[in-house]
Design a protein around this motif. Structure first.
Motif, PDB file in Angstrom:
ATOM      1  N   THR A   3       0.848  -1.188   0.000  1.00 53.05           N
ATOM      2  CA  THR A   3       0.000   0.000   0.000  1.00 53.05           C
ATOM      3  C   THR A   3       0.880   1.233   0.000  1.00 53.05           C
ATOM      4  OG1 THR A   3      -1.741  -1.123   1.248  1.00 53.05           O
ATOM      5  CG2 THR A   3      -1.791   1.271   1.236  1.00 53.05           C
ATOM      6  N   THR A   4       0.629   2.142  -0.915  1.00 52.33           N
ATOM      7  CA  THR A   4       1.432   3.364  -0.997  1.00 52.33           C
ATOM      8  C   THR A   4       1.000   4.352   0.083  1.00 52.33           C
ATOM      9  OG1 THR A   4      -0.105   4.424  -2.539  1.00 52.33           O
ATOM     10  CG2 THR A   4       1.689   3.118  -3.481  1.00 52.33           C
ATOM     11  N   THR A  49      -2.990   3.793  -3.290  1.00 51.65           N
ATOM     12  CA  THR A  49      -3.198   2.599  -4.106  1.00 51.65           C
ATOM     13  C   THR A  49      -2.705   1.374  -3.351  1.00 51.65           C
ATOM     14  OG1 THR A  49      -1.041   2.846  -5.211  1.00 51.65           O
ATOM     15  CG2 THR A  49      -2.953   3.832  -6.302  1.00 51.65           C
ATOM     16  N   SER A  50      -3.322   0.250  -3.649  1.00 52.51           N
ATOM     17  CA  SER A  50      -2.913  -1.037  -3.079  1.00 52.51           C
ATOM     18  C   SER A  50      -2.619  -1.996  -4.223  1.00 52.51           C
ATOM     19  CB  SER A  50      -4.012  -1.614  -2.188  1.00 52.51           C
ATOM     20  OG  SER A  50      -4.252  -0.771  -1.083  1.00 52.51           O
ATOM     21  N   THR A  51      -1.555  -2.763  -4.068  1.00 52.78           N
ATOM     22  CA  THR A  51      -1.131  -3.702  -5.097  1.00 52.78           C
ATOM     23  C   THR A  51      -0.991  -5.090  -4.500  1.00 52.78           C
ATOM     24  OG1 THR A  51       0.088  -1.985  -6.289  1.00 52.78           O
ATOM     25  CG2 THR A  51       0.639  -4.266  -6.813  1.00 52.78           C
ATOM     26  N   GLN A 100       0.100  -9.106  -5.424  1.00 52.65           N
ATOM     27  CA  GLN A 100       0.849  -9.905  -6.399  1.00 52.65           C
ATOM     28  C   GLN A 100       0.903 -11.353  -5.930  1.00 52.65           C
ATOM     29  OE1 GLN A 100       4.747  -8.436  -7.293  1.00 52.65           O
ATOM     30  NE2 GLN A 100       5.262 -10.120  -8.673  1.00 52.65           N
ATOM     31  N   VAL A 129      -0.449  -9.650 -11.116  1.00 52.57           N
ATOM     32  CA  VAL A 129      -0.366  -8.392 -10.372  1.00 52.57           C
ATOM     33  C   VAL A 129      -1.680  -7.635 -10.545  1.00 52.57           C
ATOM     34  CG1 VAL A 129       0.831  -6.202 -10.080  1.00 52.57           C
ATOM     35  CG2 VAL A 129       2.118  -8.244 -10.708  1.00 52.57           C
ATOM     36  N   SER A 130      -2.240  -7.187  -9.405  1.00 49.93           N
ATOM     37  CA  SER A 130      -3.489  -6.433  -9.434  1.00 49.93           C
ATOM     38  C   SER A 130      -3.322  -5.158  -8.620  1.00 49.93           C
ATOM     39  CB  SER A 130      -4.628  -7.280  -8.855  1.00 49.93           C
ATOM     40  OG  SER A 130      -5.818  -6.526  -8.772  1.00 49.93           O
ATOM     41  N   THR A 131      -3.608  -4.022  -9.246  1.00 49.39           N
ATOM     42  CA  THR A 131      -3.468  -2.723  -8.584  1.00 49.39           C
ATOM     43  C   THR A 131      -4.817  -2.031  -8.526  1.00 49.39           C
ATOM     44  OG1 THR A 131      -1.194  -2.476  -9.385  1.00 49.39           O
ATOM     45  CG2 THR A 131      -2.301  -0.489  -8.610  1.00 49.39           C
ATOM     46  N   SER A 132      -5.164  -1.531  -7.352  1.00 52.24           N
ATOM     47  CA  SER A 132      -6.451  -0.852  -7.180  1.00 52.24           C
ATOM     48  C   SER A 132      -6.425   0.531  -7.808  1.00 52.24           C
ATOM     49  CB  SER A 132      -6.783  -0.733  -5.688  1.00 52.24           C
ATOM     50  OG  SER A 132      -5.912   0.213  -5.075  1.00 52.24           O
ATOM     51  N   SER A 176      -7.047   4.636  -7.510  1.00 51.03           N
ATOM     52  CA  SER A 176      -6.709   5.556  -6.422  1.00 51.03           C
ATOM     53  C   SER A 176      -7.914   5.764  -5.505  1.00 51.03           C
ATOM     54  CB  SER A 176      -6.261   6.902  -6.986  1.00 51.03           C
ATOM     55  OG  SER A 176      -5.076   6.753  -7.739  1.00 51.03           O
TER      56      SER A 176
END
Length: 251
Positions: free
Chosen positions: A167-168, A210-212, A214, A219-222, A224
């Motif tokens: 999570t950023t 964002t949350s990623t 793997q 790889v799946s990124t949400s 914003s």
């Protein structure tokens, strides 16, 4: 013999006069101060919450605080002060793992940056003299705060599948409110030892998060998103103050 007696008497009188002068100056009222302190930062409320059901739980741990302050009395015991403060608090990675659904046999690890909160506030304070060289100051402050939501990551296995979650972080500014007490002990003419207890709070909205996830080669990124967080900290610190602004100078 007479000359020796006169010399000893003069030296004694000079010493007494110097001690009297030092005593008076060390007790003389000062109208202003500059202070620097450092100590412990203790999260409270939702900032310390580790509940998995609380989507605003910050999971903050204990940390360090550094502050600078200055004040000047403008009407009797009442004055104005400004205070800058920097908090750095760890993240409870154990609580992060507890909030993750996993099998008992799965092995996971978690990492996180530190929370960073900086405040600059100003407001009124009152100084009340106590017995001897002691005095106590009370203050109520308001201003701005800047906080950095830390980056977090977890990695491990779910069954036979290796996974990682990241999570950023982000930064946000908000209005801040606080108050506290300072116990002061005069060390000399223009110096004092301070022991401080303070509380501050700010409500932040962090955006562009964002949350990623793997797993293996997937790889799946949400998209914003934003998150509201309430930061509340109690700090206990100690330091040195430089006093100035004597109203009446007998020497």
């Amino acid at each position: 013999m007479k000359k020796l007696f006169v010399t000893v008497l003069a030296a004694g009188m000079t010493t007494v006069a110097f001690c009297q002068k030092t005593f008076i100056l060390s007790h003389q009222d000062k109208k202003g101060f500059f202070a620097v302190s450092a100590g412990a930062s203790l999260p409270v409320g939702r900032f310390a919450s580790c509940s998995a059901s609380d989507d605003q739980a910050c999971m903050a741990g204990n940390g360090l605080v550094f502050n600078l302050s200055a004040g000047y009395r403008v009407a009797g015991p009442v004055g104005l002060m400004i205070r800058g403060e920097q908090h750095r608090n760890s993240v409870n990675t154990g609580a992060m793992l507890d909030a993750l659904y996993r099998n008992d046999s799965d092995v996971w690890t978690a990492k996180a940056d530190n929370w960073s909160i900086m405040t600059v506030m100003a407001g009124p304070y009152i100084s009340i003299p106590l017995s001897g060289r002691f005095s106590v100051d009370g203050h109520l402050l308001a201003g701005r705060a800047l906080a950095v939501l830390p980056n977090t990551s977890m990695s491990g296995t779910f069954g036979r599948t290796e996974m990682s979650l990241k999570t950023t972080g982000s930064q946000s500014s908000a209005m801040a409110f606080g108050g506290g007490l300072s116990l002061r002990y005069r060390l000399g003419r223009s110096t004092a030892f301070n022991l401080n207890a303070d509380y501050s709070r700010a409500d932040f909205t962090f955006t562009n998060l964002t949350s990623t996830a793997q797993s293996n080669n997937s790889v799946s990124t949400s998209s914003s998103y934003s998150s509201d967080r309430t930061v509340g900290v109690v700090s206990v610190s100690a330091g040195i103050a430089v006093l100035f602004g004597t109203k009446y100078r007998p020497f």
